[in-house]
Design an enzyme around this catalytic site. Sequence first.
Site, PDB file in Angstrom:
ATOM      1  N   GLY A   9      28.720  59.671  84.987  1.00 50.02           N
ATOM      2  CA  GLY A   9      27.844  59.031  84.013  1.00 50.02           C
ATOM      3  C   GLY A   9      28.046  59.637  82.638  1.00 50.02           C
ATOM      4  O   GLY A   9      29.153  60.007  82.249  1.00 50.02           O
ATOM      5  N   SER A  10      26.944  59.786  81.908  1.00 52.96           N
ATOM      6  CA  SER A  10      27.054  60.197  80.503  1.00 52.96           C
ATOM      7  C   SER A  10      27.519  61.632  80.311  1.00 52.96           C
ATOM      8  O   SER A  10      27.879  62.018  79.202  1.00 52.96           O
ATOM      9  CB  SER A  10      25.707  60.026  79.811  1.00 52.96           C
ATOM     10  OG  SER A  10      25.309  58.687  79.936  1.00 52.96           O
ATOM     11  N   THR A  11      27.509  62.456  81.384  1.00 54.35           N
ATOM     12  CA  THR A  11      28.036  63.811  81.203  1.00 54.35           C
ATOM     13  C   THR A  11      29.530  63.747  80.904  1.00 54.35           C
ATOM     14  O   THR A  11      30.127  64.730  80.493  1.00 54.35           O
ATOM     15  CB  THR A  11      27.821  64.671  82.469  1.00 54.35           C
ATOM     16  OG1 THR A  11      28.398  63.996  83.580  1.00 54.35           O
ATOM     17  CG2 THR A  11      26.345  64.897  82.733  1.00 54.35           C
ATOM     18  N   PHE A  12      30.124  62.591  81.130  1.00 52.45           N
ATOM     19  CA  PHE A  12      31.556  62.408  80.878  1.00 52.45           C
ATOM     20  C   PHE A  12      31.828  62.104  79.404  1.00 52.45           C
ATOM     21  O   PHE A  12      32.968  62.063  78.972  1.00 52.45           O
ATOM     22  CB  PHE A  12      32.055  61.252  81.760  1.00 52.45           C
ATOM     23  CG  PHE A  12      33.537  61.217  81.987  1.00 52.45           C
ATOM     24  CD1 PHE A  12      34.166  62.199  82.747  1.00 52.45           C
ATOM     25  CD2 PHE A  12      34.321  60.199  81.461  1.00 52.45           C
ATOM     26  CE1 PHE A  12      35.536  62.157  82.980  1.00 52.45           C
ATOM     27  CE2 PHE A  12      35.683  60.149  81.684  1.00 52.45           C
ATOM     28  CZ  PHE A  12      36.293  61.140  82.443  1.00 52.45           C
TER      29      PHE A  12
END
Lengths: 379, 622
Positions: free
Chosen positions: B323-326
Amino acid sequence: MTNLLGHQSLADRRRPVSERIWSVYWPLIVLITCITVIGIVALWSVAGGSFAPYAERQTIRFLFGMGLLFAVSAMPIRFWLTMAYPAYVLAILALVAVPLVGYEVGGAKRWINVGGFSVQSSELMKVAIVLALARYYQMLPHKLVSHPLWIILPLGLIVAPVVFVMKQPDLGTAILFATVGLTMMFLAGVSWIYWIVMAVGGIVAAPYAWDGLRDYQKERVLIFFDPERDPLGAGYHIMQSKIALGSGGLSGRGLMQGTQSQLNFLPEKHTDFLFAVYAEEAGFVGSISLLGLYLITVLVLMSMGLRCKSQFARLLAAGAAIALAVYTTVNIAMVIGVLPVVGAPLPLFSYGGTAMLTTMFLLGLAMSAYVNRDETFRS
Amino acid sequence: MAVKIPGSGHLRGRFTRRMFMVGLGQTALMGVLGARLYQLQVSEASRYRRLAEKNRIGIQMFAPTRGRILDRNGVALAANREIRRLVIIPDLAGNLDEMLDLLSRIVSISPERLDAVLRLAKSQNNRIPIHVKSGLSWEEMARINVMMPQLSGVETQYGFTRLYPHGADFGHLTGYVGAVERFEIDGDPVLHLPGMLVGKAGVERGFEKRLRGRGGNVKVEIDSKGHILRTIDKTEQIAGSDIALSIDSRLQRRAMHRLKREKRASVVAMDVKSGQILVMASNPSFDPQRIASGISLADWNQLLTEPGNPLTNRAIRGQYPPGSTFKMVTALAALEAGVIDEKKKSYCGGSYRFADHTYRCWKSSGHRDVDLHKALRESCDVFFYDAARKTGITALSAMARRLGFGQTFDCGLPDQKPGLIPDQDWKIARFNRGWLDGETVLAGIGQGYVLTTPLQLAVMTARIATGRKIVPMMVKADYTAERDLSEPLGLNENHLRLVRNGMFASVNEAGGTGSNAQLAFSDIMIAGKTGTSQVARSASNGHDRRLKWEERNHALFVSYFPHDAPRYAVAVIVDHGGSGGRSAAPLARDVMTDLVQLDPLKTPSNGPGNLTGDQLGEGEPA
């Protein structure tokens, strides 16, 4: 005459089951019973004169196996002809599934050793490869037997399972598949030219293969052939086994008196090395008699094959004979230090359930070939 | 049989001839075996009998003691318990009844056991040792040793069982030991010894060679009765080495305790400089003691099939879309490719259209004008859709691998999963279809095919925090400041600064998605990033609390701190936690609070490693 033969075989198939059971070759039944009983006595002795845990269970397995033998020989032989290829495909699928399943389950399940799948699938193949090759040469017109194209096919049938079990890695079973398969091809009549080419090729290729090995692999091979190079590791089993045999002498030390085996110097003494225990306690007289019983059994199986009219039946009996001969030879050769330790039980003798059932199944097929020896599959 | 079927007679004749050859060959082979048997058992029998009887050389092997597994402060996570057994060899005991009578006056032996010993002694070879009592206490042992001169044929033997004193808190880390199986035999003769144990999972397996040690052996002369005449040669066994892990058991225990508030979750905490793993916790877990002391098949099957797979270490085997941690990966790749810079703005109206598809931003009302700083702070999807598409999958996947994704690490933890960083070649190999740019768009926000593990997320965070190629380590001694082998990642320092500032803003500035992770200590600022990743394509956006648990989004949070001088990195994944900001960030905050309080990297000299000065000096409770 073809019709007559067909008629005869039809009548044959209509024989009641009870009659087919009575028409088995009794000398074979007596021989394998003798071998197994000697094995049970050895197991009784290994357990320190106790039926538990080995002898008791081995007896039950043998009775069960005998039932299987009769059941297999009582089935119409056409059933085995029909089942040959499906059984082979099933066995290949099982072999392919082993690494996949094994991988997914990870280290955990192997520890519990619930399924023992790797054992089961190669056991299935031991029966299936004999069936499939016999079926193949039953179908193949005899003129094509030495045609290159029709040689590649059965070779493939042999090589596939060999490759899979080598990966497991199970050298003993790989040797069995290769020897049984190639000998069946030889019996089926594949031209001498191929065998000569193969022998010459093997001799020429061997030095190159040796050069291709890494140092540690060479060392391992050397230890295999000369175990005394590594007396605490790989050589340990062999040294102890040889001492056991040698100290048995001509007449043996008597039941339960084998110091080597009773004092736990011998590894795997109830399975692969049971012959060493027996040879220590029964001496040369006992060991050579047992060896003789095996030889007679193999020759009897071969002669049963000679009396069959169809190629299928002949090769079934021959396949069972060769499988029994290879395992017996490899096991005894290993125990007396002529061959490296490869992990092959002595059929009917060593403690073990799956091996017993496989052997009895193969013997049942040979018996089926004998009972239906006049069947020609031409009707 | 008057008429011959054409060819069949010939065929049968050939079969018969060849069968004779095979039969002859087999007879010859067996003849060779028979000859060899004759040689061994008759010609050379006296030699072997001498070997076996008169001066038989027995080789007795002794198992080495298995090394312990310790935490970074020396707390034992896996240890050994010695078991003492009493055995008697009837042949050497003289009068067995008398000897047993004498023994039972020294140590208590149940009458049933005595009966069993007598029964065994009658039924089997009297040279086989019979097991009289196990689990002797030290006192009993001492009493027997004192009486030893009067006890003939009595021996005490040592054995070991493995002890896991902390139960399920360290189950995944230590793994467990079990009996040797055939496929595990690697040429080491000690593996053939009865009762030998080898590592089956976790560190026990990963460091098997170091933990096992080397077996010892004694060569002795034994006479025909099994009496030892003299010792010829002795090789002492070498105990396996203790292994001190980088794990801090106090933190690990607290983390496991905290994780139990979630159904399934995992966390990894790491020293950003050395890559040493301080916490690796995964819930649900299992008690290794239960397995090592012999688990029933039914219980084992239950463990295997239990929902939540307690045997699986989610921190290294759980593969989740990041998700957004990427988005840090996308940002760094886009910055390096030059498709964005500090000032470049995108407009977010709540969705992004590309190639006839509409890709939604999580905020349907849109973020309006967005630059990189704001995009990281508020986790704007549209900004990263655009950045990813312009960067392209090749550069994006290369950056992901550089930051530690799509690989396993050789740190002594077996069975790691590599996750998945997709690219064109992978797509063709897997689906036999070409890569679509729309898939790059999804990969830009860590969705689509991208899969990562918590361990990899922690590595990424440490790499961003330091700009160096940090690799995870499990063993404390493997790292010292002088032996720091990590190389620079070769990323532009300015790019890294932009990303770090974005992560700082995500936690500390107004509008940031990670504000729940703020610590209660005013002087320690953290930088982090939330992630909320879709589990499956469901009709709603996955945030909805009324959704079935299995359909809810995974909640992720990665962070490092202190922001100005990074020391620790933490990665948290809560399975189906709903939203990274709501459930993963608070969990990360609790783990970080423990890290601050216990400060495991603090040097005894309280050098610059000390995080907070004096007000938090109470950090040694356990």
